[in-house]
Structure formats: C-alpha cells, structure tokens
Design a protein around this motif. Structure first.
Motif, PDB file in Angstrom:
ATOM      1  N   TYR A  64       0.642  -1.234  -0.080  1.00 30.69           N
ATOM      2  CA  TYR A  64       0.026  -0.108   0.019  1.00 30.69           C
ATOM      3  C   TYR A  64       1.002   1.257  -0.047  1.00 30.69           C
ATOM      4  O   TYR A  64       1.266   1.960   0.974  1.00 30.69           O
ATOM      5  CB  TYR A  64      -0.828   0.080   1.211  1.00 30.69           C
ATOM      6  N   ILE A  65       1.327   1.762  -1.098  1.00 26.79           N
ATOM      7  CA  ILE A  65       2.255   2.793  -1.145  1.00 26.79           C
ATOM      8  C   ILE A  65       1.632   4.196  -0.763  1.00 26.79           C
ATOM      9  O   ILE A  65       2.357   4.929  -0.138  1.00 26.79           O
ATOM     10  CB  ILE A  65       2.763   3.205  -2.744  1.00 26.79           C
ATOM     11  N   THR A  66       0.399   4.413  -0.938  1.00 30.28           N
ATOM     12  CA  THR A  66      -0.476   5.526  -0.317  1.00 30.28           C
ATOM     13  C   THR A  66      -0.298   5.655   0.785  1.00 30.28           C
ATOM     14  O   THR A  66      -0.210   6.551   1.462  1.00 30.28           O
ATOM     15  CB  THR A  66      -1.850   5.557  -1.019  1.00 30.28           C
ATOM     16  N   LEU A  67      -0.621   4.382   1.733  1.00 27.82           N
ATOM     17  CA  LEU A  67      -0.734   4.417   3.089  1.00 27.82           C
ATOM     18  C   LEU A  67       0.830   4.380   3.565  1.00 27.82           C
ATOM     19  O   LEU A  67       0.752   5.178   4.741  1.00 27.82           O
ATOM     20  CB  LEU A  67      -1.457   2.884   3.721  1.00 27.82           C
ATOM     21  N   TYR A  68       1.673   3.940   3.103  1.00 26.11           N
ATOM     22  CA  TYR A  68       3.053   4.194   3.354  1.00 26.11           C
ATOM     23  C   TYR A  68       3.362   5.674   3.481  1.00 26.11           C
ATOM     24  O   TYR A  68       3.851   6.246   4.579  1.00 26.11           O
ATOM     25  CB  TYR A  68       4.056   3.603   2.178  1.00 26.11           C
ATOM     26  N   TYR A  69       3.083   6.455   2.278  1.00 31.44           N
ATOM     27  CA  TYR A  69       3.401   7.990   2.379  1.00 31.44           C
ATOM     28  C   TYR A  69       2.541   8.587   3.348  1.00 31.44           C
ATOM     29  O   TYR A  69       2.884   9.467   4.182  1.00 31.44           O
ATOM     30  CB  TYR A  69       3.206   8.539   0.852  1.00 31.44           C
ATOM     31  N   ILE A  70       1.196   8.189   3.629  1.00 30.52           N
ATOM     32  CA  ILE A  70       0.703   9.094   4.717  1.00 30.52           C
ATOM     33  C   ILE A  70       1.224   8.638   6.120  1.00 30.52           C
ATOM     34  O   ILE A  70       1.328   9.516   6.922  1.00 30.52           O
ATOM     35  CB  ILE A  70      -0.979   8.549   4.628  1.00 30.52           C
TER      36      ILE A  70
END
Length: 57
Positions: A32-38
């Motif tokens: 989950y790359i989006t969750l990673y950045y968040i």
C-alpha cells in the motif's frame, strides 16, 4: 483547524506514536504505497510537534 489536544500531549507520547507510524509504514511499504506515504508524513509531523512541545517546556 485547531489541534490543541495534540499540542498539549507529552512529547514522549508524540515520539512513541511517531515511531509506531514509521514501523507501520515499513510493514505496508510494498503493498500500500499511498498508506506508506501517509504514515511517513504523519510520523514526521508528530515528531516535529513533539520537538516543539519539548522546546516550549
């Protein structure tokens, strides 16, 4: 937006939550790359708020 409840927390609590965000970001990094950045941004922000709280006291 008023984040007074976060600003009034103990700096150690903010540091601990920051570390938890970094660990969770490392766990979900591949799927989950989006969750990673968040989680990374949240961890950095909480760490900086903890630094400012510590310098005020």
């Amino acid at each position: 937006m008023n984040f007074s409840s976060i600003k009034n927390l103990n700096p150690m609590v903010l540091y601990l939550v920051s570390v938890v965000c970094f660990v969770l970001a490392n766990v979900v990094r591949d799927k989950y790359i989006t969750l990673y950045y968040i989680l990374i941004i949240t961890g950095v922000l909480l760490f900086v708020v903890g630094l400012f709280n510590r310098s005020k006291k």
